[in-house]
Design a protein around this motif. Structure first.
Motif, PDB file in Angstrom:
ATOM      1  N   ASN A  48       0.800  -1.236   0.000  1.00 31.37           N
ATOM      2  CA  ASN A  48       0.000   0.000   0.000  1.00 31.37           C
ATOM      3  C   ASN A  48       0.828   1.279   0.000  1.00 31.37           C
ATOM      4  OD1 ASN A  48      -2.437  -1.412   0.059  1.00 31.37           O
ATOM      5  ND2 ASN A  48      -2.247  -1.674   2.286  1.00 31.37           N
ATOM      6  N   ASN A  49       2.047   1.177  -0.436  1.00 32.22           N
ATOM      7  CA  ASN A  49       2.908   2.353  -0.528  1.00 32.22           C
ATOM      8  C   ASN A  49       3.590   2.379  -1.883  1.00 32.22           C
ATOM      9  OD1 ASN A  49       2.954   3.889   1.952  1.00 32.22           O
ATOM     10  ND2 ASN A  49       3.715   2.003   2.899  1.00 32.22           N
ATOM     11  N   GLU A  50       4.093   3.548  -2.233  1.00 31.69           N
ATOM     12  CA  GLU A  50       4.895   3.623  -3.455  1.00 31.69           C
ATOM     13  C   GLU A  50       6.367   3.580  -3.051  1.00 31.69           C
ATOM     14  OE1 GLU A  50       5.339   7.200  -6.117  1.00 31.69           O
ATOM     15  OE2 GLU A  50       3.868   6.023  -7.242  1.00 31.69           O
ATOM     16  N   TYR A  51       7.094   2.628  -3.573  1.00 26.29           N
ATOM     17  CA  TYR A  51       8.528   2.496  -3.281  1.00 26.29           C
ATOM     18  C   TYR A  51       9.326   2.919  -4.503  1.00 26.29           C
ATOM     19  CZ  TYR A  51       7.854  -0.183   1.031  1.00 26.29           C
ATOM     20  OH  TYR A  51       7.514  -0.570   2.293  1.00 26.29           O
ATOM     21  N   GLU A  52      10.457   3.556  -4.256  1.00 29.18           N
ATOM     22  CA  GLU A  52      11.341   3.907  -5.357  1.00 29.18           C
ATOM     23  C   GLU A  52      12.497   2.906  -5.364  1.00 29.18           C
ATOM     24  OE1 GLU A  52      11.842   8.232  -6.012  1.00 29.18           O
ATOM     25  OE2 GLU A  52      13.953   7.698  -6.299  1.00 29.18           O
ATOM     26  N   VAL A  53      12.732   2.293  -6.509  1.00 28.32           N
ATOM     27  CA  VAL A  53      13.806   1.303  -6.611  1.00 28.32           C
ATOM     28  C   VAL A  53      15.157   2.018  -6.576  1.00 28.32           C
ATOM     29  CG1 VAL A  53      14.837  -0.481  -8.092  1.00 28.32           C
ATOM     30  CG2 VAL A  53      12.343  -0.260  -7.960  1.00 28.32           C
ATOM     31  N   LYS A  54      16.060   1.468  -5.761  1.00 31.91           N
ATOM     32  CA  LYS A  54      17.402   2.063  -5.656  1.00 31.91           C
ATOM     33  C   LYS A  54      18.394   1.251  -6.479  1.00 31.91           C
ATOM     34  CE  LYS A  54      16.973   4.061  -1.076  1.00 31.91           C
ATOM     35  NZ  LYS A  54      17.495   4.110   0.270  1.00 31.91           N
ATOM     36  N   GLU A  55      19.441   1.925  -6.906  1.00 32.02           N
ATOM     37  CA  GLU A  55      20.512   1.199  -7.618  1.00 32.02           C
ATOM     38  C   GLU A  55      21.392   0.475  -6.595  1.00 32.02           C
ATOM     39  OE1 GLU A  55      23.246   3.689  -9.763  1.00 32.02           O
ATOM     40  OE2 GLU A  55      24.538   1.982 -10.239  1.00 32.02           O
ATOM     41  N   LEU A  56      21.655  -0.800  -6.844  1.00 29.57           N
ATOM     42  CA  LEU A  56      22.541  -1.562  -5.955  1.00 29.57           C
ATOM     43  C   LEU A  56      23.988  -1.150  -6.228  1.00 29.57           C
ATOM     44  CD1 LEU A  56      22.658  -3.998  -3.916  1.00 29.57           C
ATOM     45  CD2 LEU A  56      23.168  -5.419  -5.895  1.00 29.57           C
ATOM     46  N   THR A  57      24.690  -0.717  -5.181  1.00 29.93           N
ATOM     47  CA  THR A  57      26.100  -0.340  -5.342  1.00 29.93           C
ATOM     48  C   THR A  57      26.913  -0.998  -4.227  1.00 29.93           C
ATOM     49  OG1 THR A  57      26.066   1.559  -3.864  1.00 29.93           O
ATOM     50  CG2 THR A  57      25.397   1.968  -6.154  1.00 29.93           C
ATOM     51  N   GLU A  58      28.216  -0.861  -4.317  1.00 34.68           N
ATOM     52  CA  GLU A  58      29.080  -1.450  -3.283  1.00 34.68           C
ATOM     53  C   GLU A  58      28.797  -0.859  -1.907  1.00 34.68           C
ATOM     54  OE1 GLU A  58      33.180  -1.755  -4.210  1.00 34.68           O
ATOM     55  OE2 GLU A  58      32.765  -2.503  -6.225  1.00 34.68           O
ATOM     56  N   ASP A  59      28.215   0.339  -1.876  1.00 39.12           N
ATOM     57  CA  ASP A  59      27.954   0.986  -0.586  1.00 39.12           C
ATOM     58  C   ASP A  59      26.573   0.679  -0.013  1.00 39.12           C
ATOM     59  OD1 ASP A  59      30.443   2.174  -0.498  1.00 39.12           O
ATOM     60  OD2 ASP A  59      29.781   3.847  -1.756  1.00 39.12           O
ATOM     61  N   SER A  60      25.718   0.037  -0.822  1.00 38.51           N
ATOM     62  CA  SER A  60      24.328  -0.152  -0.377  1.00 38.51           C
ATOM     63  C   SER A  60      24.233  -0.797   1.000  1.00 38.51           C
ATOM     64  CB  SER A  60      23.556  -1.004  -1.386  1.00 38.51           C
ATOM     65  OG  SER A  60      23.537  -0.386  -2.646  1.00 38.51           O
ATOM     66  N   PHE A  61      25.091  -1.795   1.232  1.00 39.16           N
ATOM     67  CA  PHE A  61      25.007  -2.524   2.509  1.00 39.16           C
ATOM     68  C   PHE A  61      26.000  -1.985   3.545  1.00 39.16           C
ATOM     69  CE2 PHE A  61      22.738  -5.263  -0.323  1.00 39.16           C
ATOM     70  CZ  PHE A  61      21.759  -5.833   0.467  1.00 39.16           C
ATOM     71  N   LYS A  62      26.764  -0.979   3.142  1.00 30.25           N
ATOM     72  CA  LYS A  62      27.695  -0.350   4.093  1.00 30.25           C
ATOM     73  C   LYS A  62      27.053   0.895   4.697  1.00 30.25           C
ATOM     74  CE  LYS A  62      31.773  -1.889   1.524  1.00 30.25           C
ATOM     75  NZ  LYS A  62      32.669  -1.454   0.449  1.00 30.25           N
ATOM     76  N   ASP A  63      26.325   1.628   3.849  1.00 32.49           N
ATOM     77  CA  ASP A  63      25.725   2.886   4.306  1.00 32.49           C
ATOM     78  C   ASP A  63      24.548   2.653   5.245  1.00 32.49           C
ATOM     79  OD1 ASP A  63      27.519   4.140   2.741  1.00 32.49           O
ATOM     80  OD2 ASP A  63      26.133   4.620   1.101  1.00 32.49           O
ATOM     81  N   GLU A  64      23.901   1.500   5.069  1.00 34.83           N
ATOM     82  CA  GLU A  64      22.693   1.250   5.855  1.00 34.83           C
ATOM     83  C   GLU A  64      22.721  -0.192   6.354  1.00 34.83           C
ATOM     84  OE1 GLU A  64      19.166   2.349   3.684  1.00 34.83           O
ATOM     85  OE2 GLU A  64      17.862   1.548   5.266  1.00 34.83           O
ATOM     86  N   HIS A  65      22.210  -0.424   7.561  1.00 37.66           N
ATOM     87  CA  HIS A  65      22.157  -1.805   8.067  1.00 37.66           C
ATOM     88  C   HIS A  65      20.833  -2.458   7.680  1.00 37.66           C
ATOM     89  CE1 HIS A  65      22.489  -5.338  10.537  1.00 37.66           C
ATOM     90  NE2 HIS A  65      21.299  -5.073  11.030  1.00 37.66           N
ATOM     91  N   PHE A  66      20.940  -3.652   7.109  1.00 39.07           N
ATOM     92  CA  PHE A  66      19.759  -4.466   6.841  1.00 39.07           C
ATOM     93  C   PHE A  66      19.891  -5.746   7.652  1.00 39.07           C
ATOM     94  CE2 PHE A  66      20.400  -1.888   3.049  1.00 39.07           C
ATOM     95  CZ  PHE A  66      19.146  -1.321   2.906  1.00 39.07           C
TER      96      PHE A  66
END
Ligand code: A2P
Length: 327
Positions: A48-66
């Motif tokens: 029920n929300n609009e999500y914007e797809v992000k580009e996967l980069t080498e920093d994707s998992f460094k900048d943010e914790h999943f």
């Protein structure tokens, strides 16, 4: 607060991750959708929300914790980015073939070997679509009668080859497959390896052994792409160690979690692709004795290759991990 990344969110399996996650509505607080640069900024409706797809980069998992990531963006993307994610404390459930045979990576079908999933080094592999649907009935048979040998013949849908595979069939193209899939059954899935098997056949053989924890089990396979949009069918011949009654086998199979037996030849009842489409069950029918050998059995097995064969299996793994976290 639980945060989950979906990598390959614009692909056939990625879109199904989103659908299955919506259906299950798991206790997850935040989702982030990744794909290649091509899809950056694409808008996707989800939960029920609009999500914007992000580009996967080498920093994707460094900048943010999943906490968790579901990957289905091909082997080379997993090789590079799933490793970075795992190193940064994210538990990856990976749908590519890249890690499946790595001894340190559990290869999981929840109804068969979920117990193996908890000893991981942040990467858990989702098996090949054809393997997933086969190991449910094989496990059910093995528990009661011990399997001695397996012969697979598969009839695999084009959706297993992603959007390009679907385009080859629906738009009469010859881009994904080596020959026109329209009006042909192509006895080649993935590339050939040295012994003239295809990689898909080798995957089925090795993954079956790993999941069932039978490293020496004799298994052979012939994998065929057929002009069907969705759901894989398989003819499976098994030699069992112990004698059996067919009626007992039907009962055990039907009682096994995730399997539905559809088998009434008099009424022409047997599994079809159209029954499996859109569901998470594995359908088994045409169950009959193989009179050419002692304790032999034949059956026909159909499942939605994008759901149970990929997305639903991965989400079920995630669901079980989340449950375990709460214990
Ligand atoms: P994209 O749509 O941006 O190319 P399918 O198997 O159905 O073709 O889907 C493959 C999925 O993997 C798509 O979501 C695709 O994104 C994604 N993908 C392919 N290469 C990459 C990459 N290098 N980084 C991130 N996602 C990728």
């Amino acid at each position: 607060m639980i945060s989950v990344a979906i990598v390959g969110a614009t692909g056939v399996v990625g879109e199904m991750f989103l659908k299955v996650l919506e259906e299950k509505n798991l206790n997850i607080d935040k989702y982030t959708l990744f794909a290649s640069r091509k899809s950056k900024g694409k808008k996707v409706n989800f939960m029920n929300n609009e999500y914007e797809v992000k580009e996967l980069t080498e920093d994707s998992f460094k900048d943010e914790h999943f906490d968790y990531a579901l990957f289905s963006a091909g082997g080379s993307t997993s090789e590079k980015y799933a490793k970075i994610a795992a190193q940064n404390g994210c538990i990856v459930i990976d749908n590519s073939s890249f890690f499946r045979m790595d001894k340190t990576v559990p290869l999981i079908v929840p109804q068969v070997n979920m117990e193996d999933a908890y000893e991981h080094f942040n990467i858990i592999a989702n098996p090949n679509c054809s393997t997933i649907q086969a190991v449910l009935p094989l496990k059910a048979l093995d528990e009661k009668y011990k399997i001695k040998r397996v012969i697979y013949s598969t009839y695999q849908a084009v959706s297993g080859a992603g959007k390009k595979g679907i385009d080859d069939l629906t738009q009469n193209k010859v881009e994904k497959f080596p020959y026109p899939i329209n009006n042909n059954c192509i006895p080649q899935i993935d590339v050939f390896v040295d012994n003239d098997y295809t990689k898909e056949e080798i995957k089925m053989i090795e993954e079956t052994r790993k999941i069932l924890k039978k490293p020496k089990l004799p298994v052979t396979a012939t994998c065929v792409r057929v002009p069907v949009l969705n759901s894989h069918a398989e003819s499976i011949n098994v030699e069992l160690e112990y004698p059996f009654k067919i009626e007992d086998i039907k009962k055990y199979l039907n009682n096994f979690p995730g399997i539905i037996v559809l088998d009434d030849p008099e009424k022409l009842i047997y599994p079809l692709n159209s029954f499996a489409n859109g569901t998470d069950e594995v359908y088994v029918g045409r169950i009959r004795r193989d009179y050419s050998q002692e304790n032999g059995i034949n059956f026909w097995c159909v499942a939605d290759n994008i759901r149970k064969g990929a997305a639903s299996n991965a989400v079920e793994i995630l669901e079980n991990l989340l449950k375990k976290d709460l214990e």
